[in-house]
Design an enzyme around this catalytic site. Sequence first.
Site, PDB file in Angstrom:
ATOM      1  N   ASP A 118       4.197  15.454  -3.880  1.00 53.24           N
ATOM      2  CA  ASP A 118       4.619  14.269  -4.633  1.00 53.24           C
ATOM      3  C   ASP A 118       6.142  14.260  -4.667  1.00 53.24           C
ATOM      4  O   ASP A 118       6.766  15.211  -5.153  1.00 53.24           O
ATOM      5  CB  ASP A 118       4.079  14.303  -6.062  1.00 53.24           C
ATOM      6  N   ASP A 178      -6.453   5.742  -7.068  1.00 49.22           N
ATOM      7  CA  ASP A 178      -6.236   6.483  -8.314  1.00 49.22           C
ATOM      8  C   ASP A 178      -7.214   5.933  -9.338  1.00 49.22           C
ATOM      9  O   ASP A 178      -7.159   4.743  -9.673  1.00 49.22           O
ATOM     10  CB  ASP A 178      -4.801   6.310  -8.815  1.00 49.22           C
TER      11      ASP A 178
END
Length: 253
Positions: free
Chosen positions: A11, A130
């Site tokens: 990330d 997500d």
Amino acid sequence: MQIKRIIPCLDIYKGRVVKGVNFENLKDAGDPVEIAKKYNDMKADEIVFLDISASLENRRTMLDVMKRAAKEVTIPLTVGGGIRNIDDIRDILNAGVDKISINSSAVKTPDLIKEASIRFGSQRIVVAIDAKKSQDGVFEVFINGGKVNTGLDAVEWAKTCESLGAGEILLTSMDKDGVKSGYDLELTRKVSEAVNIPVIASGGAGKKEDFYDVLSDKGKASAALAASLFHFNELEIGKLKQYLKSKGISVRI
């Protein structure tokens, strides 16, 4: 027997690799290119780069980082974050990346999935989902770095993505993200059973047994993705693969 994959996820926030809990409280984990080189040497199956603030900040993915990483690694590299149109996809793939991952833009413009898969091949198009469980038990899709609830059913959305040409689903449980209590087996199994394309499970890995659970019939994932466990040297990829092999999971050693 399907060969299962182990995928470290990087990330990226403002040019650095970070890791948080439930998409919040980000902690610096290092330089993205150096970390990618480490995982390449460790024989990870693939690496995923996610520019987690690109969509929220309405900017493109950092191409310079991607170009440097692509020159340093030999295993497949997937990049996501801030990809809004065909031009963005073309530029990233031309930078040496193997696959792109789209999330917010796929929800906002579903035809982008179809156009991209036709132009570049479905095997290079990953749709990231997500998802978070609602009070009534439905897994709902969130976009913009987990900030916006779309109200979409994650299982139905995954089926739609497949029908539009997506070659793979990167499925992250927001409830499990960074908590290290194990992958969301219910969510992963439901999506894996609903589609015929590979599903990468993400969010919740805390120990080697969690990988076994999600890659076995409990979760039915094709691949398992993790971040902090690998970044902070809590689990070594080679040893993890040896464990999975001993448990009957087919992996590349």
